[in-house]
Design an enzyme around this catalytic site. Structure first.
Site, short mmCIF file in Angstrom:
data_model
loop_
_atom_site.label_atom_id
_atom_site.label_comp_id
_atom_site.label_asym_id
_atom_site.label_seq_id
_atom_site.Cartn_x
_atom_site.Cartn_y
_atom_site.Cartn_z
N ASP A 164 0.85 -1.20 0.00
CA ASP A 164 0.00 0.00 0.00
C ASP A 164 0.87 1.24 0.00
O ASP A 164 2.07 1.18 0.33
CB ASP A 164 -0.95 0.02 1.20
CG ASP A 164 -0.24 0.11 2.54
OD1 ASP A 164 0.81 -0.55 2.70
OD2 ASP A 164 -0.71 0.84 3.43
N GLU A 179 0.04 -0.79 5.93
CA GLU A 179 1.10 -0.19 6.73
C GLU A 179 0.91 1.31 6.85
O GLU A 179 1.10 1.89 7.90
CB GLU A 179 2.48 -0.50 6.12
CG GLU A 179 3.64 -0.28 7.07
CD GLU A 179 4.20 1.15 7.08
OE1 GLU A 179 4.97 1.47 7.99
OE2 GLU A 179 3.85 1.95 6.20
N1 BES Z 1 8.86 3.63 6.17
C1 BES Z 1 8.28 4.53 7.14
C2 BES Z 1 9.06 4.54 8.44
C3 BES Z 1 10.40 5.20 8.37
C4 BES Z 1 10.53 6.49 7.89
C5 BES Z 1 11.51 4.54 8.82
C6 BES Z 1 11.77 7.08 7.84
C7 BES Z 1 12.76 5.13 8.78
C8 BES Z 1 12.88 6.41 8.29
C9 BES Z 1 6.84 4.14 7.45
O1 BES Z 1 6.18 3.68 6.30
C10 BES Z 1 6.09 5.36 8.03
O2 BES Z 1 6.01 6.36 7.39
N2 BES Z 1 5.58 5.26 9.27
C11 BES Z 1 4.80 6.30 9.93
C12 BES Z 1 4.08 5.72 11.11
C13 BES Z 1 2.58 5.63 11.05
C14 BES Z 1 1.95 5.32 12.37
C15 BES Z 1 1.85 6.65 10.26
C16 BES Z 1 5.66 7.41 10.51
O3 BES Z 1 6.80 7.18 10.91
O4 BES Z 1 5.14 8.53 10.60
MN MN Z 2 5.62 5.29 4.80
#
Ligand code: BES
Ligand code: MN
Length: 446
Positions: free
Chosen positions: A78, A143
């Protein structure tokens, strides 16, 4: 070897508008899961697509030989919404190759990264007819909207997903050609705070100086989240925080990610954060409080003389070891209740939470992962933590009882979650080699 033969497949994968937050895209999300199912089947893997209350989960496995270790590779198909559309140079779901970069929503996060693993396994199967470890792919479609179905799914399928190790490419590299093993990610806690004043909006001439203004009082409340040195002012907030270790400070300081790097990257006139730490230390190893959105009162063109009946703010807190979302939430709510002016009524709505993540970058399997990174890029990988969150990590590790290796392929300027997201073909090709090296290294690391 060049990644060009895979370009057509990468483009097919990217054309699905698999936006998970907006129900309007559900058929496209399901179609994308179907594409993965067919891809895995063509590779000869035993493949199943599981419907959930949300979006489908795709599981594919190689032949299971009991004598071999088992690696689970997690990723997501996604993507984030593409808006604002007018900021894209080429349409977000019409992938375009320009100067070695593939531009499309999801190119880096996470389609390019998970596809590299899939193509790596396919290549090894073609060349060698077998794999050095058993492989299970677990690719989900929620995710970007909080992995709501996956926690329960893991509980229900823990035997089927039993593994020795978990590998994920959904994090970053230090720079082009500079790989990293990410051994820590921050956790997250989100909430919305609303202040209610008078029963309805009021004329600010007639009642200004008399009625409590929720917007004014919200501003005071939010200003109390930090002290003058920009530390979070919530009592107890730092109680469980583990200080950044000396070896980490030394390792990170060598990366050249200084204040100028951050200023250049975000194009801001100045930086701001907690005193006593470098920018990198604040982003990777310190907890924060952020206001993500603020509203209330008149938002239209021109002015309007009104005292709003309510005002709200959307907040997130990034957490570091050993903070827990539950403990931090309790401390924040108690503090907000204590400092909330009595003239307004406060309403707090809880959002999602995720624990911070940390693993040992010196374990035998982490050393194997570092060897695979070194073999792929020809340079020593950096050991880094990152500021973002993957909330399912803690549950994945807890439910399956296997350690997680984060081997990211994202570049700092990939524009994840933003317009003109891109992924270098060079990284797709490197990711394929990384997967092959990783499987070989893990087969004999214990
Ligand atoms: N891939 C990211 C997480 C990430 C970002 C890891 C930058 C390392 C560096 C993930 O898909 C993401 O964006 N996660 C969200 C969390 C969610 C609860 C919306 C985030 O970190 O804001
Ligand atoms: Mn992301």
């Amino acid at each position: 070897m060049s990644a060009t033969p895979y370009l057509a497949e990468f483009f097919e994968f990217l054309r699905f508008q698999s936006v998970s937050t907006d129900p309007h895209y559900a058929p496209q999300v399901a179609a994308c899961a179907g594409w993965l199912e067919q891809k895995f089947q063509r590779m000869g893997l035993e493949t199943r697509v599981y419907p959930t209350d949300g979006h489908p989960i795709v599981v594919a496995r190689s032949e299971r030989k009991p004598s071999r270790r088992t690696l689970l590779i997690y990723g997501h198909y996604d993507v984030q919404p593409a808006d604002p559309l007018d900021q894209w140079t080429t349409p977000p779901f019409e992938p375009t190759l320009k100067d070695g970069l593939v531009y499309a929503r999801g190119a880096t996060d996470n389609k390019g990264q998970i596809l590299a693993h899939i193509l790596g396994v396919e290549k090894t199967l073609k060349e060698a007819g077998d794999l050095p470890v058993n492989v299970i792919f677990l690719v989900e479609g929620e995710e970007e909207s909080g992995s709501e179905s996956l926690g329960r799914f893991l509980e229900e399928h823990r035997e089927e997903l039993a593994c020795d190790l978990i590998a994920i490419s959904d994090t970053g590299m230090v720079a082009r050609g500079v790989p990293a093993l990410t051994y820590g990610l921050r956790g997250i806690l989100s909430m919305e705070v609303k202040l209610h004043g008078a029963e309805g909006d009021l004329h600010s001439g007639i009642y200004g100086g008399v009625a409590p203004n929720p917007a004014t009082l919200l501003a005071r409340l939010l200003a109390c989240l930090h002290d003058a040195r920009f530390r979070v002012a919530v009592p107890g907030f730092y109680d469980a925080v583990v200080e950044i270790h000396d070896w980490e400070r030394a390792e990170w300081a060598r990366l050249g990610l200084d204040d100028n790097f951050f200023k250049r990257t975000i194009r801001a006139r100045a930086l701001l954060g907690e005193e006593g730490y470098t920018s990198l230390e604040r982003a990777w190893g310190r907890p924060t409080a952020e206001v993500n959105g603020i509203g209330g009162g008149y938002q239209g063109a021109g002015g309007k003389t009104v005292i709003p009946r309510e005002a709200f703010a959307k907040l997130t807190f990034r957490l570091v070891p050993n903070q827990t979302p539950a403990e931090v939430e309790a401390a924040i709510c108690a503090y907000l209740q204590q400092i909330c002016p009595p003239q307004v009524q406060m309403e707090i709505t809880q959002g999602h939470g995720g624990e911070p993540f940390l693993c040992d970058p010196h374990s035998p399997d982490a050393l194997a992962a570092r060897r695979a990174l070194r073999r792929t890029w020809g340079v020593e990988p950096a050991l880094i933590r990152e500021g973002g969150s993957i909330p399912i990590l803690h549950t994945l590790r807890g439910t399956l009882g296997a350690e997680i290796l984060l081997l990211g392929l994202a570049l700092p300027d990939c524009a994840c979650h933003a317009p003109n997201e891109s992924f270098p073909l060079e990284n797709l090709e490197a990711g394929i080699r990384l997967n092959q090296a990783l499987l070989e290294e893990l087969a004999c690391s214990r």
